[in-house]
Design a protein around this motif. Structure first.
Motif, PDB file in Angstrom:
ATOM      1  N   GLY A  65       9.110 -13.083 -20.296  1.00 55.40           N
ATOM      2  CA  GLY A  65      10.422 -12.504 -19.985  1.00 55.40           C
ATOM      3  C   GLY A  65      10.302 -11.004 -19.710  1.00 55.40           C
ATOM      4  O   GLY A  65      10.868 -10.499 -18.741  1.00 55.40           O
ATOM      5  N   ARG A  66       9.545 -10.299 -20.561  1.00 60.79           N
ATOM      6  CA  ARG A  66       9.378  -8.849 -20.362  1.00 60.79           C
ATOM      7  C   ARG A  66       8.622  -8.572 -19.065  1.00 60.79           C
ATOM      8  O   ARG A  66       9.007  -7.712 -18.287  1.00 60.79           O
ATOM      9  CB  ARG A  66       8.606  -8.229 -21.536  1.00 60.79           C
ATOM     10  N   GLY A  69      10.625  -9.548 -15.979  1.00 59.48           N
ATOM     11  CA  GLY A  69      11.741  -8.604 -15.917  1.00 59.48           C
ATOM     12  C   GLY A  69      11.315  -7.253 -15.367  1.00 59.48           C
ATOM     13  O   GLY A  69      12.138  -6.500 -14.845  1.00 59.48           O
ATOM     14  N   GLU A 106      11.442 -19.293 -19.029  1.00 59.58           N
ATOM     15  CA  GLU A 106      12.632 -18.547 -19.459  1.00 59.58           C
ATOM     16  C   GLU A 106      13.589 -18.275 -18.292  1.00 59.58           C
ATOM     17  O   GLU A 106      14.470 -17.417 -18.399  1.00 59.58           O
ATOM     18  CB  GLU A 106      12.262 -17.296 -20.271  1.00 59.58           C
ATOM     19  N   TYR A 108      13.426 -17.215 -15.129  1.00 58.10           N
ATOM     20  CA  TYR A 108      13.415 -16.096 -14.168  1.00 58.10           C
ATOM     21  C   TYR A 108      13.556 -16.577 -12.720  1.00 58.10           C
ATOM     22  O   TYR A 108      14.447 -16.129 -11.995  1.00 58.10           O
ATOM     23  CB  TYR A 108      12.113 -15.292 -14.350  1.00 58.10           C
ATOM     24  N   ALA A 140      16.121 -18.472 -24.121  1.00 59.55           N
ATOM     25  CA  ALA A 140      16.147 -17.293 -23.250  1.00 59.55           C
ATOM     26  C   ALA A 140      16.820 -17.612 -21.913  1.00 59.55           C
ATOM     27  O   ALA A 140      17.660 -16.849 -21.432  1.00 59.55           O
ATOM     28  CB  ALA A 140      14.722 -16.792 -23.028  1.00 59.55           C
ATOM     29  N   ARG A 144      20.793 -16.433 -19.073  1.00 55.01           N
ATOM     30  CA  ARG A 144      20.760 -15.839 -17.737  1.00 55.01           C
ATOM     31  C   ARG A 144      22.000 -16.141 -16.908  1.00 55.01           C
ATOM     32  O   ARG A 144      22.515 -15.274 -16.218  1.00 55.01           O
ATOM     33  CB  ARG A 144      19.522 -16.310 -16.969  1.00 55.01           C
TER      34      ARG A 144
END
Ligand SMILES: C[S@@+](CC[C@H](N)C(=O)[O-])C[C@H]1O[C@@H](n2cnc3c(N)ncnc32)[C@H](O)[C@@H]1O
Ligand SMILES: [Zn+2]
Length: 289
Positions: A65-66, A69, A106, A108, A140, A144
């Protein structure tokens, strides 16, 4: 494009429609599935679980996720949208396409697809669902967007009615071709995204004493299950990681994190910069049904 959340999950036991009541979904045979506080439903059967918490763990999900992101893989999301746009344009007259992200992590890429679709001027409606076997991933992902339906589910027992899905995305995941074939509509397609031979080669050279060329997973299993390879495209670019946490996150979101030696880990921890090659192959397979 218009976007709507997928509404027709079916019971993974026998495929009957699921009906919503307060905080659960149920079929008429009495199988019950919780809807979590975050809004995703848990459609994974106990007998499908080989471990208590299958799939990616909390730390891997957080690292991915990080990292995603941080925008390092935006070009993959751009390419995904370009290809989905072509599929929508080619789906002559079918103004409504059901798209499912199998092993969505997650969330994205599916969310990036949603955002780009909203901003585009295609007239089609996309009905979107993302699922993954990891509940951490879904916790997670569900944050979104509520315009996407999210579920914990496995590739082997898909919670979709037979013949109901137009496009399955399988990105860096574990495609199950027989299950995919069952839920795909006539001429339904799978967009398979895999690492190419040079993917993260610089990272792998630090981790392994000799770097094995990782060949692209063959399409033979898909072909044996009745799919036809329609198109293949590569995307290759470099990214520059400018601090240690980005490098650590990249490691943590890959399976290399399980294989790295203590010595290589130390070496990697000392690095402040790393330029890495991203090499990704997009393949479109159509079911011959
Ligand atoms: C490398 S990650 C890719 C995640 C996401 N597609 C992305 O590209 O960011 C692989 C994902 O597959 C999930 N996974 C593993 N086995 C699975 C299965 N049998 N069914 C569905 N998902 C599975 C993992 O939990 C993990 O989130
Ligand atoms: Zn049922």
């Amino acid at each position: 494009m218009k976007i709507s959340a997928f509404t027709n999950f079916v019971c993974p036991v026998e495929g009957l429609s699921l009906l919503r009541s307060a905080n659960s979904l149920h079929c008429v045979k009495g199988h019950n599935f919780d809807v979590a506080r975050e809004g995703y439903c848990n459609l994974l059967l106990v007998q499908q679980k080989k471990t208590l918490n299958p799939g990616d763990n909390k730390e891997m999900v957080a690292a991915r996720g990080r990292f995603l992101g941080g925008g390092h893989f935006t070009r993959i999301a751009d390419k995904l949208f370009e290809i989905v746009g072509t599929i929508v344009a080619e789906s002559k007259g079918s103004g409504h396409l059901r798209i499912v992200d199998a092993g969505c992590g997650e969330g994205y890429y599916l969310d990036q697809l949603r955002k780009r679709a909203v901003d585009s001027n295609f007239s089609a409606t996309l009905e979107l669902a993302g699922f993954d076997i990891s509940k951490w991933a879904l916790k997670a992902a569900a944050k979104r967007s509520t315009d996407i339906a999210w579920a914990v589910a496995g590739n082997r027992q898909l919670p979709f009615a037979a013949g109901s899905i137009n496009l399955i995305l399988s990105m860096f995941g574990f495609a199950d071709w027989e299950s995919f074939k069952t839920v795909l509509a006539k001429n339904g397609q799978v967009l398979l995204v895999d690492p190419g031979p040079d993917h993260l080669i610089e990272l792998r050279k630090i981790i392994y004493p000799t770097v094995n060329v990782s060949p692209l997973p063959p399409a033979s299993k898909a072909i044996a299950s009745g799919f036809i390879l329609q198109r293949e495209e590569s995307l290759k670019f470099s990214i520059s990681l400018k601090n240690s946490s980005q490098i650590q996150d990249l490691l943590a979101m890959t399976p290399h994190a399980f294989r790295i030696t203590a010595k290589a880990r130390k070496e990697l921890e000392a690095l402040k910069h790393l330029t890495v090659t991203v090499d990704v192959v997009f393949r479109i397979l159509r079911v011959d049904n």
